[in-house]
Design an enzyme around this catalytic site. Sequence first.
Site, PDB file in Angstrom:
ATOM      1  N   ILE A  56      -8.223 -25.472 -79.588  1.00  0.00           N
ATOM      2  CA  ILE A  56      -7.271 -25.575 -80.700  1.00  0.00           C
ATOM      3  C   ILE A  56      -8.155 -25.749 -81.931  1.00  0.00           C
ATOM      4  O   ILE A  56      -9.099 -26.535 -81.922  1.00  0.00           O
ATOM      5  CB  ILE A  56      -6.285 -26.756 -80.492  1.00  0.00           C
ATOM      6  CG1 ILE A  56      -5.299 -26.897 -81.654  1.00  0.00           C
ATOM      7  CG2 ILE A  56      -6.981 -28.080 -80.253  1.00  0.00           C
ATOM      8  CD1 ILE A  56      -4.128 -27.884 -81.374  1.00  0.00           C
ATOM      9  N   SER A  57      -7.889 -24.996 -83.001  1.00  0.00           N
ATOM     10  CA  SER A  57      -8.766 -25.032 -84.183  1.00  0.00           C
ATOM     11  C   SER A  57      -8.737 -26.405 -84.853  1.00  0.00           C
ATOM     12  O   SER A  57      -7.779 -27.169 -84.695  1.00  0.00           O
ATOM     13  CB  SER A  57      -8.318 -23.990 -85.205  1.00  0.00           C
ATOM     14  OG  SER A  57      -8.343 -22.698 -84.645  1.00  0.00           O
ATOM     15  N   HIS A  58      -9.794 -26.699 -85.664  1.00  0.00           N
ATOM     16  CA  HIS A  58      -9.814 -27.903 -86.502  1.00  0.00           C
ATOM     17  C   HIS A  58      -8.569 -27.922 -87.385  1.00  0.00           C
ATOM     18  O   HIS A  58      -8.209 -26.885 -87.942  1.00  0.00           O
ATOM     19  CB  HIS A  58     -10.977 -27.837 -87.520  1.00  0.00           C
ATOM     20  CG  HIS A  58     -12.299 -28.167 -86.966  1.00  0.00           C
ATOM     21  ND1 HIS A  58     -12.926 -27.395 -86.031  1.00  0.00           N
ATOM     22  CD2 HIS A  58     -13.146 -29.171 -87.252  1.00  0.00           C
ATOM     23  CE1 HIS A  58     -14.091 -27.929 -85.772  1.00  0.00           C
ATOM     24  NE2 HIS A  58     -14.255 -29.003 -86.484  1.00  0.00           N
ATOM     25  N   PRO A  59      -7.949 -29.071 -87.593  1.00  0.00           N
ATOM     26  CA  PRO A  59      -6.803 -29.131 -88.511  1.00  0.00           C
ATOM     27  C   PRO A  59      -7.154 -28.551 -89.888  1.00  0.00           C
ATOM     28  O   PRO A  59      -6.352 -27.828 -90.481  1.00  0.00           O
ATOM     29  CB  PRO A  59      -6.500 -30.627 -88.609  1.00  0.00           C
ATOM     30  CG  PRO A  59      -7.042 -31.207 -87.353  1.00  0.00           C
ATOM     31  CD  PRO A  59      -8.217 -30.362 -86.954  1.00  0.00           C
ATOM     32  N   ARG A  82       0.526 -32.582 -83.766  1.00  0.00           N
ATOM     33  CA  ARG A  82      -0.565 -31.845 -83.111  1.00  0.00           C
ATOM     34  C   ARG A  82      -0.789 -32.314 -81.672  1.00  0.00           C
ATOM     35  O   ARG A  82      -1.233 -31.535 -80.828  1.00  0.00           O
ATOM     36  CB  ARG A  82      -1.843 -32.016 -83.946  1.00  0.00           C
ATOM     37  CG  ARG A  82      -2.999 -31.120 -83.480  1.00  0.00           C
ATOM     38  CD  ARG A  82      -4.153 -31.208 -84.456  1.00  0.00           C
ATOM     39  NE  ARG A  82      -5.238 -30.292 -84.176  1.00  0.00           N
ATOM     40  CZ  ARG A  82      -6.450 -30.678 -83.778  1.00  0.00           C
ATOM     41  NH1 ARG A  82      -6.736 -31.953 -83.644  1.00  0.00           N
ATOM     42  NH2 ARG A  82      -7.390 -29.789 -83.534  1.00  0.00           N
TER      43      ARG A  82
END
Length: 223
Positions: free
Chosen positions: A66-69, A40
Site C-alpha cells: 500500500i503506498s505511503h499516505p 487506512r
Amino acid sequence: MDHLKDTYRHQGKRKLLIEELKRMGIQKTAILDAFYQVPRHFFMDLALDDLAYTNAAFQIGSGQTISHPYTVAFQTELLEVQRKMKVLEIGTGSGFQTCILCALGTKVYSIERHEELHLKADAMVKHFKFDARLRYGDGFRGWPSYAPFDRIIVTCGAPEIPLELKKQLAFGGIMIIPVGEGVEQVMLKIVRLNENEFTQQQFGTFKFVPMLEQKVSIKTPKS
Ligand code: SAH
C-alpha cells in the site's frame, strides 16, 4: 470483521497523520477530509493496525505494498480531480487510493493484475458503497470500453508511458504516472492538449513497485 472497527484511537491517529500531510505540503482540504473519511487501517492486516497511520508503505500480500499516505495525497493533488470526473487507476493494490478518489466524488475505474488483491479491494469498495468499478487485468491496455478518461493515475512504476493510456486520455485530461526502470521513478504529469499534442512536467522522484505485464491468478503458483 475486526479490522473494520474504527475506534477513537484510530480517529485520533488519523488526525495526526492529516496534520503531518499538511506540514508536508498537501493543501487541498477536500483531500485531507478524504483521508479522514477513509480509514487506512481497513486496508491493512490487523497485525499492522497500529502502524496504519504512520507515513510508510506496507505489505498487502502478493508481494505488493500500500503506498505511503503522502504519495497517495501527492498524486491525488496533482490529479486535480473534480466531482463526477471519470478516473482510470492502474494498480488498485489495497484499494485505498481508489477509495480516496471515490470520496472526492469521482467515478473510478481501477485495474489490478493480481487477482487476490483485486478481490480484496473490490470487497472494500463495496463495504464503503463507493461508485467504483474494479477489474482484474493488465493495466498496460487501459480500459478501452470506458475511455476517454478525464484523469488517469498510475500507482506502479512504469518503464515508459504506455501508449494505450495516452490514447484513452480525454482532450484536456491529466495523467499522473511515475516513470523509470530503476528503483526510483520520476513523477510525471501529462496533459493531453488535443489528438496528438501532450505536455509533460516532472514532480520529483518516488519509489513504486514495478508496473508489470500479464495477470497473476490466485491459482498461479507463486515464483
Ligand atoms: N494504489 C495502491 C498501490 C498499490 S502498489 C494502494 O494504495 O494500495 C501498485 C499495484 O500495481 C500493485 O498491486 C501491483 O500488483 C499493481 N500493478 C503492477 N503492474 C500492473 C499492471 N500492468 N496492471 C495493473 N496493475 C498493476
